[in-house]
Design a protein around this motif. Sequence first.
Motif, mmCIF file in Angstrom:
data_model
loop_
_atom_site.group_PDB
_atom_site.id
_atom_site.type_symbol
_atom_site.label_atom_id
_atom_site.label_comp_id
_atom_site.label_asym_id
_atom_site.label_seq_id
_atom_site.Cartn_x
_atom_site.Cartn_y
_atom_site.Cartn_z
ATOM 1 N N CYS A 167 66.955 46.824 43.064
ATOM 2 C CA CYS A 167 67.866 45.441 42.615
ATOM 3 C C CYS A 167 67.091 44.195 43.277
ATOM 4 N N GLN A 168 66.551 44.379 44.364
ATOM 5 C CA GLN A 168 65.873 43.121 44.901
ATOM 6 C C GLN A 168 64.444 42.825 43.945
ATOM 7 N N TRP A 169 63.766 44.056 43.453
ATOM 8 C CA TRP A 169 62.795 43.727 42.687
ATOM 9 C C TRP A 169 63.123 43.087 41.318
ATOM 10 N N ARG A 170 64.159 43.714 40.895
ATOM 11 C CA ARG A 170 64.638 42.756 39.676
ATOM 12 C C ARG A 170 65.108 41.621 39.994
ATOM 13 N N ASP A 171 65.791 41.313 41.054
ATOM 14 C CA ASP A 171 66.283 39.731 41.575
ATOM 15 C C ASP A 171 64.891 39.041 41.517
ATOM 16 N N GLN A 172 63.771 39.696 41.929
ATOM 17 C CA GLN A 172 62.552 38.841 41.968
ATOM 18 C C GLN A 172 61.904 38.639 40.682
ATOM 19 N N GLY A 173 62.513 39.131 39.656
ATOM 20 C CA GLY A 173 62.037 38.947 38.350
ATOM 21 C C GLY A 173 60.940 39.806 37.950
ATOM 22 N N ARG A 174 60.994 40.894 38.703
ATOM 23 C CA ARG A 174 59.924 41.988 38.371
ATOM 24 C C ARG A 174 60.672 42.760 37.374
ATOM 25 N N CYS A 175 59.954 43.526 36.615
ATOM 26 C CA CYS A 175 60.302 44.909 35.600
ATOM 27 C C CYS A 175 60.392 46.212 36.390
ATOM 28 N N VAL A 176 61.298 46.760 36.548
ATOM 29 C CA VAL A 176 61.323 48.070 37.102
ATOM 30 C C VAL A 176 61.502 49.243 36.237
ATOM 31 N N ILE A 177 60.412 49.913 36.149
ATOM 32 C CA ILE A 177 60.459 51.275 35.148
ATOM 33 C C ILE A 177 60.564 52.394 35.860
ATOM 34 N N LEU A 178 61.614 53.401 35.868
ATOM 35 C CA LEU A 178 61.617 54.444 36.628
ATOM 36 C C LEU A 178 60.635 55.437 35.806
ATOM 37 N N ILE A 179 59.721 56.165 36.463
ATOM 38 C CA ILE A 179 58.987 56.986 35.612
ATOM 39 C C ILE A 179 58.931 58.503 36.191
ATOM 40 N N THR A 180 59.221 59.555 35.650
ATOM 41 C CA THR A 180 59.506 60.742 36.165
ATOM 42 C C THR A 180 58.983 61.736 35.304
ATOM 43 N N ASN A 181 58.502 62.839 35.912
ATOM 44 C CA ASN A 181 58.319 64.044 35.192
ATOM 45 C C ASN A 181 59.520 65.045 35.067
ATOM 46 N N ALA A 182 60.580 64.349 34.784
ATOM 47 C CA ALA A 182 61.641 65.181 34.378
ATOM 48 C C ALA A 182 61.548 65.664 32.932
ATOM 49 N N THR A 239 59.998 59.258 30.947
ATOM 50 C CA THR A 239 60.067 60.727 31.174
ATOM 51 C C THR A 239 58.884 61.617 30.526
ATOM 52 N N SER A 240 58.385 62.432 31.089
ATOM 53 C CA SER A 240 57.671 63.499 30.501
ATOM 54 C C SER A 240 58.248 64.263 29.435
ATOM 55 N N GLY A 241 59.593 64.427 29.453
ATOM 56 C CA GLY A 241 60.248 65.063 28.646
ATOM 57 C C GLY A 241 60.374 64.273 27.120
ATOM 58 N N GLU A 242 60.326 63.115 27.033
ATOM 59 C CA GLU A 242 60.238 62.201 25.936
ATOM 60 C C GLU A 242 58.975 62.572 25.393
ATOM 61 N N ALA A 243 57.711 62.364 25.854
ATOM 62 C CA ALA A 243 56.569 62.748 25.585
ATOM 63 C C ALA A 243 56.313 64.014 24.868
ATOM 64 N N GLY A 244 56.752 65.016 25.752
ATOM 65 C CA GLY A 244 56.791 66.219 25.151
ATOM 66 C C GLY A 244 57.537 66.727 23.973
ATOM 67 N N ILE A 245 58.844 66.099 23.935
ATOM 68 C CA ILE A 245 59.669 66.331 22.633
ATOM 69 C C ILE A 245 58.964 65.740 21.606
#
Length: 267
Positions: free
Chosen positions: A37-52, A78-84
């Motif tokens: 939340c701190q990063w987003r409050d600073q105006g940064r974009c936060v993308i969670l990137i996962t091999n799920a 997610t890696s799942g989106e790319a694989g699907i």
Amino acid sequence: MSPLDALDPKYRLILCDVWGVVHDGVTLYPGTAERLCQWRDQGRCVILITNAPRTAEAVSGQLERMGLPRICWDAIATSGEAGIEALNALGRPVGFLGTRGDWAILEGRGVRLAKGDDFTDLACTGITEERPNPEDYRPDLERWADRDVHMHCLNPDRMVVRGGLIEACAGAIADIYQGLGGRVTWYGKPYDTIYRHALHLAGDPPADEVLAVGDGLQTDILGAARMGFDAVFVSGGINEGAPFPADFAERYGLGEWRPVAAIEGLA
């Protein structure tokens, strides 16, 4: 004081790993929500990137059930989106190796899964409770390799820590399959497809405005280096406090590349 407390304002996009950085598979790590939340409050974009090997929606639901508020991130790649996407493009039924839950997710996204052994491609999402050791799958892998079945590995991670215990992932099975001469297409970190997807979600910023945060040396850190991103190495998670390897750049032909910081966790 954490190096994250004085993060360079040039980093407009944070690509943050999930398992091993945000949670341990069971519980959120302390300070996770506050940092995101701190990063987003600073105006940064936060993308969670996962091999799920699952959809972004499924990962979002899991995180919210763990207690991570939706306001903590902008999007999930997610890696799942790319694989699907790739599996659907085949236009034919594929074999499956993974949990019943992952079967349901793939089927729900239109992936045609073969009920028998008549397939030329196979989706590998991970291990099952019945066979927790990757070596348990060797007889099947030998049979598929003899038939030249093309494996699609939807989770390149070799292992994760779940609630303090080491657990093997789909990548460990795919390693054995490649060792048997089997063909494997890998989705997720460190391969560029998932990064291109994540960058697109964030408006395609230049590489020098991206900071990757992760604990996986073969996935998070190697992927960031190959993409030309700066990175923060998390020594917790799968590393259990081990320092960043001094020979990492030499091992992978990365010149003088090093992470800009090493931290134990996000707090």
